[in-house]
Scaffold this active site. Structure first.
Site, short mmCIF file in Angstrom:
data_model
loop_
_atom_site.label_atom_id
_atom_site.label_comp_id
_atom_site.label_asym_id
_atom_site.label_seq_id
_atom_site.Cartn_x
_atom_site.Cartn_y
_atom_site.Cartn_z
N ARG A 135 0.80 -1.18 -0.12
CA ARG A 135 -0.03 0.04 -0.12
C ARG A 135 0.61 1.29 0.10
O ARG A 135 1.82 1.11 0.67
CB ARG A 135 -0.93 0.08 1.40
CG ARG A 135 -1.90 -1.03 1.23
CD ARG A 135 -2.79 -0.69 2.41
NE ARG A 135 -2.29 -1.18 3.65
CZ ARG A 135 -1.65 -0.20 4.59
NH1 ARG A 135 -1.70 0.89 4.38
NH2 ARG A 135 -0.98 -0.70 5.62
N HIS A 170 -11.20 -2.06 11.09
CA HIS A 170 -10.25 -2.92 10.88
C HIS A 170 -9.99 -3.90 12.06
O HIS A 170 -8.88 -3.87 12.66
CB HIS A 170 -9.03 -1.97 10.58
CG HIS A 170 -7.67 -2.56 10.02
ND1 HIS A 170 -6.42 -2.18 10.40
CD2 HIS A 170 -7.64 -3.74 9.45
CE1 HIS A 170 -5.40 -2.92 9.63
NE2 HIS A 170 -6.17 -3.97 9.28
N SER A 213 -1.10 -3.84 11.42
CA SER A 213 -0.29 -5.09 10.57
C SER A 213 0.68 -5.49 11.42
O SER A 213 1.34 -4.85 12.08
CB SER A 213 0.40 -4.31 9.23
OG SER A 213 -0.79 -4.03 8.37
N ASN A 239 -3.37 -14.83 12.89
CA ASN A 239 -2.83 -15.55 14.01
C ASN A 239 -4.06 -15.88 15.02
O ASN A 239 -4.38 -17.04 15.46
CB ASN A 239 -1.51 -15.44 14.61
CG ASN A 239 -0.52 -15.55 13.55
OD1 ASN A 239 -0.72 -16.10 12.39
ND2 ASN A 239 0.72 -15.15 14.12
N ASN A 279 6.25 -8.06 2.67
CA ASN A 279 4.91 -7.79 2.46
C ASN A 279 4.02 -8.70 1.58
O ASN A 279 3.16 -8.62 0.80
CB ASN A 279 4.58 -6.42 2.24
CG ASN A 279 3.05 -6.05 2.21
OD1 ASN A 279 2.48 -6.53 3.19
ND2 ASN A 279 2.38 -5.30 1.56
N SER A 280 5.13 -10.12 1.18
CA SER A 280 4.36 -10.84 0.33
C SER A 280 2.94 -11.38 0.87
O SER A 280 2.65 -11.71 2.34
CB SER A 280 5.34 -11.91 0.12
OG SER A 280 5.90 -12.62 1.24
N ARG A 281 2.09 -12.32 0.07
CA ARG A 281 0.76 -12.21 0.30
C ARG A 281 0.22 -13.58 -0.14
O ARG A 281 0.76 -14.16 -1.20
CB ARG A 281 -0.26 -11.41 -0.04
CG ARG A 281 0.24 -9.70 0.48
CD ARG A 281 -0.44 -9.64 1.74
NE ARG A 281 -0.17 -8.30 2.38
CZ ARG A 281 -0.91 -7.94 3.54
NH1 ARG A 281 -1.86 -8.43 3.98
NH2 ARG A 281 -0.32 -6.61 3.96
N ARG A 341 2.04 -3.79 18.92
CA ARG A 341 3.39 -4.59 19.37
C ARG A 341 4.00 -3.60 20.11
O ARG A 341 4.85 -2.52 19.66
CB ARG A 341 4.03 -4.85 17.90
CG ARG A 341 5.34 -5.48 18.05
CD ARG A 341 5.85 -5.76 16.64
NE ARG A 341 5.30 -7.08 16.05
CZ ARG A 341 5.78 -8.09 16.06
NH1 ARG A 341 7.06 -8.39 16.97
NH2 ARG A 341 5.22 -9.24 15.51
N GLU A 362 -1.41 -19.78 23.24
CA GLU A 362 -1.54 -19.58 24.93
C GLU A 362 -2.37 -18.41 24.90
O GLU A 362 -2.72 -17.98 26.14
CB GLU A 362 0.04 -19.42 25.38
CG GLU A 362 0.82 -20.49 25.15
CD GLU A 362 0.46 -21.91 25.73
OE1 GLU A 362 -0.59 -21.77 26.29
OE2 GLU A 362 1.32 -22.76 25.61
N ASN A 363 -2.58 -17.35 23.94
CA ASN A 363 -3.34 -16.39 24.22
C ASN A 363 -4.73 -16.66 24.36
O ASN A 363 -5.50 -15.76 25.00
CB ASN A 363 -3.38 -15.45 22.77
CG ASN A 363 -2.12 -14.82 22.46
OD1 ASN A 363 -1.12 -14.67 23.38
ND2 ASN A 363 -1.65 -14.48 21.30
#
Length: 622
Positions: free
Chosen positions: A87, A264, A286, A292, A403-405, A436, A532-533
């Site tokens: 982007r 988002h 992101s 995950n 940033n591969s998808r 993060r 574990e989250n």
């Protein structure tokens, strides 16, 4: 702007699939006006069928745009021009009569909350790009639905594009084809125009057979006219206009006008061992583990997580006051690096068939590879990098672009929620914000109330990522994980969120903040993360059910000493993981206050100002 057609001009001879007569009147006008402007050689009205998809994939393979990956069933690899990989926020604009409709006017410098372009400047930019831009190419007409067809929460768009890669990707990411036109009838739709900006014959050779025009790339939104116009990039959210352009920038503006939320956020369903189920929505920037979390395999016995969506939530209160959410997308457009059997086994299972990979590495036996895939290469297997060159570790650069998808159908996810396409949406009882943060921010805390929760969303900060053109490791403000995606003035967006508390009969979800990424002094993660989250989700589940298992701190409620189930986890430094340092938070609240005062300025709602001051006061008394 596209010229209006004089009566009697007919483009039927250009149509190679479908008929112009079959289109609703407004769609036909949209197609014909842009045919006159862009001058494609052919018009292809997409029906969304398997046969059409197969022909487009075969055509792209013949022309070297994609390559079949023989190791999997119907999987393909596209390698882009290295100048077209993410982007491009600096070239993404919103056009409104006044700048303040799009962004708050900051005290100094440029707004970090979006980019405005004047109508006059856009007119010039448009006229410099679009006339004749599709010469020699086919214009594909893509009717698509954001959300399940027929859902009261869904919206319809029509994208015109000269990229078959966009067509095959939009077929995965949206509900696309003839049924959408039938559902639309003479109703409203969002007009999406996209061109790679490479009319034929080419003026210069393509890199990797990837058509793009980086010098002239522009991604523009005209919310008053319900139009999205994109030029020069063939990649991801710049060209799949249902994605961030429609689902967030355009939809957030529609949501403000119509009284709902376009966010988002992932959506997941979580079921406890007794069979009780709740749905949570979560907003992370992101590379903070959204996909995950959406596809988590819980490590707690008897708990189950199911995925409704991994990126976008459209949410609206129903008559009973439940906040109902749909995932407006039909696929996952996930970041490949870091995805492995360990980090996300369900994503790995999802992408084994019917998937388009972009800018990952290819193995010599016809498979895919990337950093963090955690699978040793079989002996004798070689790698070709995303730059289409032989690759080895000694090269000193990644084999896959950061940033591969993967672009893959959501319905293939082994833990897709049974209600993921429910027209009325799923009821949300908790909202999670997160980022993060290597230091200072505890593993989880709960907002005191809705107003405080909106402030927590506004105050979100996170390390920068590769999904946009930023350099990593700097802590960036990313309110609501929406910073690049607001469709209108962020101050008004905050006011809109605050106003949800006034909704009659609203059962407001609890709001939480998480940070899976806190590190110790040696730079090691304090929390194991991933499955574990589920232990953190269990605590939220209990809080939503009204359980008394939290204690108040200056920043919000955190779990009491024994409230988190740590069974089988080994040593966890809970003191460090939940440590709330006065010194850290004095600096944090100062940074947040400065950011909001400078960036949101006169449009900052007084309720949020009060929340900043209240946090400041609570921290000072620590």
């Amino acid at each position: 702007m596209p010229p209006q057609l004089p009566n009697g001009m007919d483009f039927s001879d250009k149509v190679v699939q479908g008929t112009l007569d079959s289109l609703p009147k407004a769609v036909r006008e949209f197609v014909e006006n842009n045919t006159k402007l862009c001058q494609p050689d052919h018009i292809h009205i997409c029906d969304g069928s398997e046969e059409e998809n197969r022909k487009l994939l075969d055509h792209m393979e013949e022309t070297g745009v994609i390559k079949k990956l023989r190791k999997y069933d119907n999987c393909w690899l596209a390698l882009t021009d290295p100048r077209d990989v993410a982007r491009i926020e600096s070239k993404t604009v919103i056009i409104t009569p006044e700048e303040r409709d799009t962004v708050p006017i900051p005290k100094t410098g440029l707004s970090q909350l979006g980019r405005w372009m004047s109508e006059q400047d856009f007119e010039k930019a448009f006229n410099a790009r679009f006339p004749g831009c599709m010469k020699g190419r086919t214009m594909y007409v893509i009717p698509f639905s954001m959300g399940p067809l027929g859902s009261p929460l869904s919206k319809i768009g029509i994208e015109l594009t000269d990229s078959p890669y966009v067509v095959t990707s939009m077929r995965i990411m949206t509900r696309m084809g003839t049924p959408v036109l039938e559902a639309l009838g003479e109703g409203d739709f969002v007009k999406c125009l996209h061109s790679v900006g490479c009319p034929l014959p080419l003026k210069r050779p393509l890199v990797n057979n990837w058509a793009c025009n980086p010098e002239l790339t522009l991604i523009a939104h005209l919310p008053d006219r319900r139009e999205i116009i994109s030029f020069g990039s063939g990649y991801g959210g710049n060209s799949l206009l249902g994605k961030k352009c429609f689902a967030l920038r355009m939809a957030s503006r529609l949501a403000k006008e119509e009284g709902w939320l376009a966010e988002h956020m992932l959506i997941l369903g979580i079921t406890n061992p007794e069979g009780e189920k709740k749905y949570l929505a979560a907003a992370f920037p992101s590379a903070c583990g959204k996909t995950n979390l959406a596809m988590m395999n819980p490590t707690l016995p008897g708990w189950k997580v199911e995925c409704v969506g991994d990126d976008i939530a459209w949410m609206k209160f129903d008559e009973q006051g439940n906040l109902r959410a749909i995932n407006p997308e039909n696929g996952f457009f996930g970041v490949a690096p870091g995805t492995s059997v360990k980090t996300n086994p369900n994503a790995i299972k999802t992408i084994q068939k019917n998937t388009i990979f972009t800018n990952v590495a290819e193995t010599s036996d016809g498979g895919v590879y990337w950093e963090g895939i955690d699978e040793p290469l079989a002996s004798g297997v070689r790698l070709t990098s995303w730059k289409n060159k032989d690759w080895s570790l000694e090269d000193g650069e990644p084999c896959a672009h950061p940033n591969s998808r993967f672009c893959t159908p959501a319905g293939q996810c082994p833990i897709i929620d049974p209600a993921w396409e429910s027209p009325e949406g799923v009821p949300i009882s908790g909202i999670i914000f997160g980022g993060r943060r290597p230091a200072g921010v505890p593993l989880v805390y709960e907002a005191f109330n809705w107003r405080h929760g909106v402030f927590v969303g506004a105050a979100m900060r996170s390390e920068a990522t590769a999904a946009a053109e930023h350099k990593g490791k700097v802590i960036m403000h990313d309110p609501f994980a929406m910073r690049p995606f607001f469709g209108y003035n962020f101050g008004k967006y905050l006011a809109h969120w605050l106003s949800m508390a006034q909704h009659p009969a609203a059962k407001l979800p609890k709001i939480f903040h998480v940070n899976w990424f806190r590190k110790d002094k040696e730079g090691r993660f304090l929390w194991p993360g991933f499955g574990e989250n589920s232990r953190v989700l269990e605590w939220m589940f209990n809080r939503i059910n009204g359980r008394d298992c939290a204690k108040s701190t200056p920043i919000g409620y955190i779990p009491t000493a024994d409230a988190l189930n740590l069974k089988g986890l080994g040593e966890i430094d809970m003191k460090e993981l939940f440590g709330i340092s006065k010194e850290f938070w004095e600096k944090e609240v100062e940074d947040i206050q400065k950011y909001l005062e400078e960036q949101v300025n006169a449009d900052l709602p007084s309720d949020i100002e009060r929340e900043v001051l209240a946090l400041k006061q609570r921290v000072s008394q620590m």
